[in-house]
Design a protein around this motif. Structure first.
Motif, mmCIF file in Angstrom:
data_model
loop_
_atom_site.group_PDB
_atom_site.id
_atom_site.type_symbol
_atom_site.label_atom_id
_atom_site.label_comp_id
_atom_site.label_asym_id
_atom_site.label_seq_id
_atom_site.Cartn_x
_atom_site.Cartn_y
_atom_site.Cartn_z
ATOM 1 N N THR A 101 -7.894 0.026 -9.089
ATOM 2 C CA THR A 101 -8.408 0.520 -10.359
ATOM 3 C C THR A 101 -9.151 1.840 -10.153
ATOM 4 O OG1 THR A 101 -9.694 -0.146 -12.310
ATOM 5 C CG2 THR A 101 -10.575 -0.775 -10.157
ATOM 6 N N GLU A 133 -4.021 -4.509 -0.254
ATOM 7 C CA GLU A 133 -3.263 -5.746 -0.059
ATOM 8 C C GLU A 133 -3.683 -6.478 1.208
ATOM 9 O OE1 GLU A 133 0.986 -5.831 -0.686
ATOM 10 O OE2 GLU A 133 0.822 -4.125 -2.044
ATOM 11 N N ASN A 173 -10.457 -11.726 -9.726
ATOM 12 C CA ASN A 173 -9.841 -10.479 -10.190
ATOM 13 C C ASN A 173 -9.547 -9.649 -8.951
ATOM 14 O OD1 ASN A 173 -9.007 -8.258 -11.636
ATOM 15 N ND2 ASN A 173 -11.033 -7.704 -12.367
ATOM 16 N N ASP A 174 -8.326 -9.132 -8.859
ATOM 17 C CA ASP A 174 -7.990 -8.265 -7.735
ATOM 18 C C ASP A 174 -6.994 -7.223 -8.224
ATOM 19 O OD1 ASP A 174 -5.160 -9.664 -6.284
ATOM 20 O OD2 ASP A 174 -6.298 -10.745 -7.795
ATOM 21 N N GLU A 175 -7.386 -5.955 -8.068
ATOM 22 C CA GLU A 175 -6.548 -4.873 -8.565
ATOM 23 C C GLU A 175 -6.953 -3.548 -7.934
ATOM 24 O OE1 GLU A 175 -7.243 -4.436 -12.782
ATOM 25 O OE2 GLU A 175 -9.399 -4.400 -12.502
ATOM 26 N N ARG A 223 -7.053 -8.144 0.501
ATOM 27 C CA ARG A 223 -6.851 -9.280 -0.412
ATOM 28 C C ARG A 223 -6.226 -10.466 0.321
ATOM 29 N NH1 ARG A 223 -2.486 -8.150 -4.453
ATOM 30 N NH2 ARG A 223 -1.290 -8.663 -2.612
#
Length: 179
Positions: A141, A122, A137-139, A125
């Motif tokens: 994973t 976080e 795209n932000d995750e 980001r």
């Protein structure tokens, strides 16, 4: 009454207990597959997952048989090209590394940024967004440690396996070691 029962079931009212599970197995050409699910019926889900693997010539594995091949990481994509202003590769790399990213890969159409510690995701980001970058795209994973090339004759079968798994309403995510 039927509508109310369906709403109650979806909300977890009336004793519906959902479980988070991870299924592991090998698909065509020995590609490792990790399947995360959220289900209220483990027998139904296990049967469907096993069937999908069987249709592709793969097999469901035991717990731990595949998971060691993946790392949980933060993943961010920043597009580059016609729709975005021309981004300088050095600037993106410096901004990402200063924000706390661990790896930046530049491609013709995007930058891929990896964060080894998901707890830092976080912050990285938010720092990139504050710098004005558009995140495609932000995750958090699962990333394969050693991606494998898929033989051309097995690509379609693997794609079918992933599609069949993703079409299952209980499946939350599917990860593979395929390049």
């Amino acid at each position: 009454e039927n509508v109310q029962r369906a709403l109650d079931k979806a909300a977890g009212v009336g004793g519906a207990a959902y479980q988070e599970l991870t299924y592991e197995g090998y698909g065509p050409a020995g590609i490792a597959v990790l399947v995360e699910v959220l289900t209220d019926n483990t027998n139904r889900t296990a049967s469907a997952i096993r069937s999908a693997f069987k249709h592709s010539g793969g097999e469901l594995g035991t717990s731990g048989s595949v998971a060691f091949q993946f790392d949980r990481k933060g993943y961010i994509e920043i597009p580059r090209g016609e729709e975005e202003p021309e981004l300088d590769e050095d600037d993106v790399m410096m901004d990402a590394l200063e924000a706390g990213a661990d790896d930046v890969k530049a491609f013709d159409d995007q930058f891929e940024i990896l964060i080894d510690d998901p707890k830092s995701f976080e912050a990285v980001r938010d720092a990139l967004e504050a710098k004005g970058y558009h995140l495609q795209n932000d995750e958090v994973t699962m990333v394969a440690q050693n991606p494998m090339a898929v033989p051309a004759d097995k690509e379609e079968v693997l794609a079918h396996l992933v599609e069949e798994l993703e079409d299952n309403e209980d499946v939350s995510a599917v990860f593979t070691t395929a390049e």
